[in-house]
Design an enzyme around this catalytic site. Structure first.
Site, mmCIF file in Angstrom:
data_model
loop_
_atom_site.group_PDB
_atom_site.id
_atom_site.type_symbol
_atom_site.label_atom_id
_atom_site.label_comp_id
_atom_site.label_asym_id
_atom_site.label_seq_id
_atom_site.Cartn_x
_atom_site.Cartn_y
_atom_site.Cartn_z
ATOM 1 N N ASP A 43 0.827 -1.209 0.000
ATOM 2 C CA ASP A 43 0.000 0.000 0.000
ATOM 3 C C ASP A 43 0.866 1.266 0.000
ATOM 4 O OD1 ASP A 43 -2.458 1.320 -0.004
ATOM 5 O OD2 ASP A 43 -2.517 1.450 2.183
ATOM 6 N N HIS A 60 2.101 3.365 -8.877
ATOM 7 C CA HIS A 60 1.917 1.938 -9.195
ATOM 8 C C HIS A 60 3.093 1.449 -10.041
ATOM 9 C CE1 HIS A 60 -1.944 2.261 -7.423
ATOM 10 N NE2 HIS A 60 -2.519 2.922 -8.412
ATOM 11 N N LEU A 154 10.567 -21.105 -4.121
ATOM 12 C CA LEU A 154 9.757 -19.975 -3.666
ATOM 13 C C LEU A 154 8.524 -19.913 -4.549
ATOM 14 C CD1 LEU A 154 9.157 -17.225 -2.226
ATOM 15 C CD2 LEU A 154 10.560 -16.143 -3.996
HETATM 16 C C1 IPE Z 1 -5.303 -2.663 0.002
HETATM 17 O O1 IPE Z 1 -5.022 -1.332 -0.187
HETATM 18 C C2 IPE Z 1 -5.371 -3.360 -1.329
HETATM 19 C C3 IPE Z 1 -4.100 -3.532 -2.017
HETATM 20 C C4 IPE Z 1 -2.928 -3.199 -1.550
HETATM 21 C C5 IPE Z 1 -4.187 -4.140 -3.312
HETATM 22 P P1 IPE Z 1 -6.195 -0.252 -0.322
HETATM 23 O O2 IPE Z 1 -5.517 1.059 -0.490
HETATM 24 O O3 IPE Z 1 -7.141 -0.648 -1.372
HETATM 25 O O4 IPE Z 1 -6.908 -0.358 1.087
HETATM 26 P P2 IPE Z 1 -7.640 0.748 1.945
HETATM 27 O O5 IPE Z 1 -8.596 1.457 1.044
HETATM 28 O O6 IPE Z 1 -6.568 1.677 2.452
HETATM 29 O O7 IPE Z 1 -8.283 0.010 3.065
HETATM 30 C C1 IPE Z 2 -1.754 0.222 -3.270
HETATM 31 O O1 IPE Z 2 -1.493 1.581 -3.279
HETATM 32 C C2 IPE Z 2 -1.945 -0.329 -4.649
HETATM 33 C C3 IPE Z 2 -3.313 -0.777 -4.951
HETATM 34 C C4 IPE Z 2 -4.309 -0.744 -4.119
HETATM 35 C C5 IPE Z 2 -3.562 -1.282 -6.267
HETATM 36 P P1 IPE Z 2 -2.667 2.650 -3.276
HETATM 37 O O2 IPE Z 2 -3.045 2.960 -4.673
HETATM 38 O O3 IPE Z 2 -3.767 2.207 -2.409
HETATM 39 O O4 IPE Z 2 -1.919 3.900 -2.649
HETATM 40 P P2 IPE Z 2 -2.500 4.866 -1.540
HETATM 41 O O5 IPE Z 2 -2.856 4.011 -0.368
HETATM 42 O O6 IPE Z 2 -3.684 5.546 -2.132
HETATM 43 O O7 IPE Z 2 -1.371 5.783 -1.247
HETATM 44 MG MG MG Z 3 -4.124 2.408 -0.415
#
Ligand code: IPE
Ligand code: IPE
Ligand code: MG
Length: 263
Positions: A43, A60, A154
């Site tokens: 995240d 990303h 792995l």
């Molecule tokens: C969790 O992150 C999902 C992934 C890392 C793929 P999100 O950004 O979607 O989760 P929330 O919204 O902070 O709970």
């Molecule tokens: C996690 O990073 C990646 C996915 C959920 C695909 P985010 O896109 O949720 O990044 P933040 O949490 O908004 O910074």
């Molecule tokens: Mg996020």
């Protein structure tokens, strides 16, 4: 303990291990007590980009490097299973442009990284509902899954269009169907029998869960499987996650006392 009072920084927040070199951290890891299965909630990509005045999607893109390094390090250490949360069932609610970018990125990553996985003897598995992914993505994934064995030294397990509740609901439906067909008797349904209907059938439960980006929540990740996982949360945004952070997480894990409800 990893405190949450550390500031969210641009750079690579090192928490309690600040000062120790990468080599010192690596040397401190007890190879006999490695987590068998590490799961990561990758995240913070969007915030990483926003901090740099870049569009969210650049976060990303930058996250791919962190994933490559993490897979490599897990292989070097001898970790058996690495599960990464790449796209949740809730992530479809994001703007169409971001979802589209993520799907494109997924295809690029499969293409680019597949030879590396094969070369390094990394197995590949996908958990989640592939049925809802765009046809092109699904086809490439299916191809990739044919090329790479599911089990290797792995195994990289990618959670794609994955949601813990969706997984449990699906398992209940499949199990009920088998009961209806007379394949399973009610009295034979126990935890192990139920777990065999989950996407993760055959995978050991994660020992260590890492969440980058600083949020203290599970976000619908592996709800059943995380029952006794050790959690390690870092404010470091996923694109900044490096081998030192993984070493820190493992060292912290090795200092925990896992009691599983006993004393
Ligand atoms: C969790 O992150 C999902 C992934 C890392 C793929 P999100 O950004 O979607 O989760 P929330 O919204 O902070 O709970
Ligand atoms: C996690 O990073 C990646 C996915 C959920 C695909 P985010 O896109 O949720 O990044 P933040 O949490 O908004 O910074
Ligand atoms: Mg996020």
């Amino acid at each position: 303990m990893h405190t949450t009072s550390v500031s969210y920084s641009f750079g690579q927040e090192r928490g309690q291990w600040n000062g120790a070199s990468e080599e010192q951290l690596l040397a401190a890891i007890d190879r006999q007590r490695l987590p068998v299965h590490v799961a990561i909630i990758m995240d913070g990509n969007g915030r990483w980009a926003t901090r740099r005045s870049l569009p969210r999607v650049e976060g990303h893109r930058a996250g791919v490097g962190a994933l490559r390094e993490t897979v490599e390090v897990c292989g070097q250490l001898g970790i058996r299973y690495l599960t990464v949360y790449a796209f949740s069932t809730e992530n479809w609610e994001r703007p169409e442009q971001e979802v589209g970018f993520l799907m494109e990125l997924l295809m690029t990553v499969i293409e680019q990284e597949l030879p590396r996985l094969c070369e390094h003897g990394v197995g590949l598995r996908v958990i989640g509902d592939m049925g809802r992914l765009p046809a092109q993505v699904r086809e490439r994934l299916t191809e990739a899954l044919k090329t790479v064995p599911a089990e290797e030294k792995l195994t990289l397990c990618v959670a794609l269009n994955y949601g813990g509740r969706a997984e449990i609901t699906r398992a209940a439906r499949l199990l009920a169907h088998d009961v209806m067909l007379g394949k399973v008797r009610l009295e034979d349904i126990d935890e192990a029998a139920f777990a065999s209907y989950l996407y993760t059938a055959g995978l050991p439960d994660p020992d260590l869960v890492i969440r980058t980006g600083g949020e203290h929540r599970i976000s619908n990740f592996l709800l059943w499987q995380l029952a006794y996982a050790e959690l390690w949360i870092t404010p470091v945004y996923w694109p900044d996650f490096r081998r030192v952070h993984l070493y820190e997480a493992i060292l912290d894990y090795q200092r925990r006392q896992r009691r599983f409800g006993r004393i």
